[in-house]
Motif scaffolding. Structure first.
Motif, PDB file in Angstrom:
ATOM      1  N   GLU A  20      -6.768  -6.887 -11.065  1.00 42.64           N
ATOM      2  CA  GLU A  20      -6.402  -6.618  -9.670  1.00 42.64           C
ATOM      3  C   GLU A  20      -5.895  -5.204  -9.397  1.00 42.64           C
ATOM      4  N   PRO A  21      -4.983  -4.642 -10.219  1.00 44.51           N
ATOM      5  CA  PRO A  21      -4.500  -3.287  -9.907  1.00 44.51           C
ATOM      6  C   PRO A  21      -5.625  -2.256  -9.796  1.00 44.51           C
ATOM      7  N   ILE A  22      -6.571  -2.289 -10.704  1.00 49.09           N
ATOM      8  CA  ILE A  22      -7.667  -1.320 -10.686  1.00 49.09           C
ATOM      9  C   ILE A  22      -8.561  -1.539  -9.472  1.00 49.09           C
ATOM     10  N   MET A  23      -8.834  -2.780  -9.137  1.00 48.78           N
ATOM     11  CA  MET A  23      -9.681  -3.060  -7.974  1.00 48.78           C
ATOM     12  C   MET A  23      -9.020  -2.576  -6.688  1.00 48.78           C
ATOM     13  N   ILE A  24      -7.714  -2.762  -6.563  1.00 49.42           N
ATOM     14  CA  ILE A  24      -6.989  -2.335  -5.359  1.00 49.42           C
ATOM     15  C   ILE A  24      -6.902  -0.813  -5.293  1.00 49.42           C
ATOM     16  N   ILE A  25      -6.651  -0.167  -6.429  1.00 50.23           N
ATOM     17  CA  ILE A  25      -6.607   1.300  -6.461  1.00 50.23           C
ATOM     18  C   ILE A  25      -7.966   1.862  -6.053  1.00 50.23           C
ATOM     19  N   ARG A  26      -9.030   1.296  -6.586  1.00 46.50           N
ATOM     20  CA  ARG A  26     -10.376   1.778  -6.272  1.00 46.50           C
ATOM     21  C   ARG A  26     -10.665   1.659  -4.775  1.00 46.50           C
ATOM     22  N   LYS A  27     -10.312   0.526  -4.183  1.00 43.91           N
ATOM     23  CA  LYS A  27     -10.534   0.317  -2.759  1.00 43.91           C
ATOM     24  C   LYS A  27      -9.722   1.312  -1.925  1.00 43.91           C
ATOM     25  N   LYS A  28      -8.467   1.524  -2.303  1.00 45.28           N
ATOM     26  CA  LYS A  28      -7.596   2.447  -1.576  1.00 45.28           C
ATOM     27  C   LYS A  28      -8.141   3.876  -1.647  1.00 45.28           C
ATOM     28  N   LEU A  29      -8.560   4.316  -2.838  1.00 49.01           N
ATOM     29  CA  LEU A  29      -9.065   5.676  -3.005  1.00 49.01           C
ATOM     30  C   LEU A  29     -10.356   5.897  -2.217  1.00 49.01           C
ATOM     31  N   ARG A  30     -11.179   4.871  -2.083  1.00 47.10           N
ATOM     32  CA  ARG A  30     -12.415   5.001  -1.311  1.00 47.10           C
ATOM     33  C   ARG A  30     -12.143   5.419   0.133  1.00 47.10           C
ATOM     34  N   ASN A  31     -11.035   4.960   0.676  1.00 46.31           N
ATOM     35  CA  ASN A  31     -10.700   5.226   2.072  1.00 46.31           C
ATOM     36  C   ASN A  31      -9.821   6.456   2.263  1.00 46.31           C
ATOM     37  N   MET A  32      -9.615   7.214   1.197  1.00 45.54           N
ATOM     38  CA  MET A  32      -8.796   8.422   1.270  1.00 45.54           C
ATOM     39  C   MET A  32      -9.687   9.651   1.260  1.00 45.54           C
ATOM     40  N   LYS A  33      -9.138  10.764   1.733  1.00 41.74           N
ATOM     41  CA  LYS A  33      -9.869  12.028   1.734  1.00 41.74           C
ATOM     42  C   LYS A  33      -9.728  12.720   0.383  1.00 41.74           C
ATOM     43  N   LEU A  34     -10.679  13.585   0.089  1.00 43.12           N
ATOM     44  CA  LEU A  34     -10.674  14.374  -1.146  1.00 43.12           C
ATOM     45  C   LEU A  34      -9.346  15.108  -1.295  1.00 43.12           C
ATOM     46  N   ASN A  35      -8.781  15.071  -2.473  1.00 40.75           N
ATOM     47  CA  ASN A  35      -7.526  15.726  -2.857  1.00 40.75           C
ATOM     48  C   ASN A  35      -6.264  15.069  -2.313  1.00 40.75           C
ATOM     49  N   GLN A  36      -6.384  13.954  -1.586  1.00 36.06           N
ATOM     50  CA  GLN A  36      -5.185  13.232  -1.193  1.00 36.06           C
ATOM     51  C   GLN A  36      -4.587  12.585  -2.435  1.00 36.06           C
ATOM     52  N   LYS A  37      -3.275  12.343  -2.374  1.00 34.70           N
ATOM     53  CA  LYS A  37      -2.575  11.776  -3.526  1.00 34.70           C
ATOM     54  C   LYS A  37      -2.061  10.382  -3.216  1.00 34.70           C
ATOM     55  N   ILE A  38      -1.942   9.595  -4.281  1.00 37.57           N
ATOM     56  CA  ILE A  38      -1.426   8.238  -4.152  1.00 37.57           C
ATOM     57  C   ILE A  38      -0.467   7.973  -5.311  1.00 37.57           C
ATOM     58  N   LEU A  39       0.670   7.399  -4.993  1.00 41.92           N
ATOM     59  CA  LEU A  39       1.646   7.005  -6.003  1.00 41.92           C
ATOM     60  C   LEU A  39       1.485   5.511  -6.231  1.00 41.92           C
ATOM     61  N   VAL A  40       1.184   5.127  -7.456  1.00 41.00           N
ATOM     62  CA  VAL A  40       0.958   3.730  -7.807  1.00 41.00           C
ATOM     63  C   VAL A  40       2.149   3.224  -8.608  1.00 41.00           C
ATOM     64  N   PRO A  62       9.300  -0.177 -13.039  1.00 41.57           N
ATOM     65  CA  PRO A  62       7.845  -0.168 -12.865  1.00 41.57           C
ATOM     66  C   PRO A  62       7.253   1.161 -13.326  1.00 41.57           C
ATOM     67  N   TYR A  63       6.050   1.054 -13.878  1.00 41.74           N
ATOM     68  CA  TYR A  63       5.327   2.255 -14.269  1.00 41.74           C
ATOM     69  C   TYR A  63       4.927   2.999 -13.005  1.00 41.74           C
ATOM     70  N   ARG A  64       4.886   4.316 -13.090  1.00 40.48           N
ATOM     71  CA  ARG A  64       4.519   5.153 -11.941  1.00 40.48           C
ATOM     72  C   ARG A  64       3.383   6.081 -12.330  1.00 40.48           C
ATOM     73  N   TYR A  65       2.387   6.131 -11.464  1.00 43.56           N
ATOM     74  CA  TYR A  65       1.225   6.992 -11.676  1.00 43.56           C
ATOM     75  C   TYR A  65       0.948   7.759 -10.402  1.00 43.56           C
ATOM     76  N   LEU A  66       0.796   9.060 -10.503  1.00 46.02           N
ATOM     77  CA  LEU A  66       0.430   9.879  -9.358  1.00 46.02           C
ATOM     78  C   LEU A  66      -1.009  10.322  -9.545  1.00 46.02           C
ATOM     79  N   LEU A  67      -1.886   9.851  -8.660  1.00 50.16           N
ATOM     80  CA  LEU A  67      -3.308  10.125  -8.736  1.00 50.16           C
ATOM     81  C   LEU A  67      -3.740  11.014  -7.585  1.00 50.16           C
ATOM     82  N   LYS A  68      -4.730  11.856  -7.849  1.00 46.16           N
ATOM     83  CA  LYS A  68      -5.342  12.676  -6.800  1.00 46.16           C
ATOM     84  C   LYS A  68      -6.810  12.310  -6.714  1.00 46.16           C
ATOM     85  N   LYS A  69      -7.253  12.016  -5.491  1.00 51.08           N
ATOM     86  CA  LYS A  69      -8.645  11.621  -5.318  1.00 51.08           C
ATOM     87  C   LYS A  69      -9.566  12.769  -5.648  1.00 51.08           C
ATOM     88  N   GLY A  70     -10.563  12.454  -6.452  1.00 51.03           N
ATOM     89  CA  GLY A  70     -11.579  13.431  -6.822  1.00 51.03           C
ATOM     90  C   GLY A  70     -12.885  13.131  -6.114  1.00 51.03           C
TER      91      GLY A  70
END
Length: 78
Positions: free
Chosen positions: A18-38, A69-77
């Motif tokens: 589930e975490p990976i599927m939700i992250i993937r869906k969220k990133l699809r709807n974000m603009k290039l170089n936007q960041k997300i804290l998971v 909780p683990y924290r991950y900062l991702l940038k959409k590529g």
């Protein structure tokens, strides 16, 4: 870890895949170089999120996995 102007995705309590599927869906709807804290407490994310970023051309900017909780900062590529 800075969260100013970043989207925050709270995945605490969810288990693989589930975490990976939700992250993937969220990133699809974000603009290039936007960041997300998971936020996650699933131990498998320590392996899955870096691999996901690598294979999907996103950037794992920072991560903290010593305490939950683990924290991950991702940038959409691409």
């Amino acid at each position: 870890m800075k969260n100013k102007n970043n989207a925050i995705l709270n995945l605490i309590g969810l288990r693989c895949p589930e975490p990976i599927m939700i992250i993937r869906k969220k990133l699809r709807n974000m603009k290039l170089n936007q960041k997300i804290l998971v936020l996650s407490d699933d131990p498998s994310t320590t392996r899955d999120i870096p691999n996901f970023c690598y294979f999907m051309n996103h950037t794992l900017l920072e991560f903290e996995i010593k305490i939950k909780p683990y924290r991950y900062l991702l940038k959409k590529g691409l």
